[in-house]
Design a protein around this motif. Structure first.
Motif, PDB file in Angstrom:
ATOM      1  N   GLY A  34       0.808  -1.209   0.000  1.00 35.86           N
ATOM      2  CA  GLY A  34       0.000   0.000   0.000  1.00 35.86           C
ATOM      3  C   GLY A  34       0.841   1.259   0.000  1.00 35.86           C
ATOM      4  N   ALA A  35       0.245   2.319  -0.537  1.00 37.56           N
ATOM      5  CA  ALA A  35       0.933   3.604  -0.668  1.00 37.56           C
ATOM      6  C   ALA A  35       1.373   4.180   0.670  1.00 37.56           C
ATOM      7  N   ILE A  36       0.657   3.846   1.752  1.00 36.38           N
ATOM      8  CA  ILE A  36       1.034   4.380   3.063  1.00 36.38           C
ATOM      9  C   ILE A  36       1.590   3.290   3.985  1.00 36.38           C
ATOM     10  N   ALA A  37       2.065   2.188   3.418  1.00 37.00           N
ATOM     11  CA  ALA A  37       2.611   1.085   4.215  1.00 37.00           C
ATOM     12  C   ALA A  37       3.991   1.410   4.783  1.00 37.00           C
ATOM     13  N   GLY A  38       4.623   2.449   4.266  1.00 37.13           N
ATOM     14  CA  GLY A  38       5.930   2.836   4.785  1.00 37.13           C
ATOM     15  C   GLY A  38       7.072   1.978   4.277  1.00 37.13           C
ATOM     16  N   VAL A  39       6.894   1.365   3.106  1.00 32.57           N
ATOM     17  CA  VAL A  39       7.925   0.507   2.529  1.00 32.57           C
ATOM     18  C   VAL A  39       8.361   1.086   1.190  1.00 32.57           C
TER      19      VAL A  39
END
Length: 111
Positions: A34-39
């Motif tokens: 996901g775009a906000i998964a922080g990866v």
């Protein structure tokens, strides 16, 4: 580097679900991130390659599908995407929203 621990977790999941005698047959691991998964996908790929080098998984690669950040507004019944990860409705400005996607970090397939 957060991505190194994620890559180690991916390798551990492979080891748990694929018999060691079949590790050489694992050609790809498909991920949904996901775009906000922080990866950071590039860092994850680099980390995965580094820890699988000179192992039976050295030929395996990551196939990463990016999942956009999407919300649904319960006030005006709008579903929208945004790149910033703000859970405010872009149509009416309401904070009464539900996150539909964008925080995923899942293995969807090993082949």
């Amino acid at each position: 580097m957060h991505e190194l621990s994620v890559a180690q977790s991916i390798v551990e999941i492979i080891r748990q679900h694929v018999p060691e005698s079949e590790w050489e047959r694992v050609a790809a691991v498909r991920l949904k991130i996901g775009a906000i998964a922080g990866v950071v996908p590039e860092s994850l790929e680099f980390s995965f390659q580094a820890i699988t080098a000179e192992t039976l998984l050295s030929h395996a690669r990551l196939e990463i599908e990016s999942v956009p950040f999407r919300i649904h507004c319960n006030t005006c019944d709008t579903t929208a995407e945004n790149e910033d990860g703000f859970a405010l409705c872009s149509k009416c400005g309401s904070a009464y929203t539900k996150i539909l996607s964008g925080s995923e970090l899942n293995i969807s397939e090993m082949r």
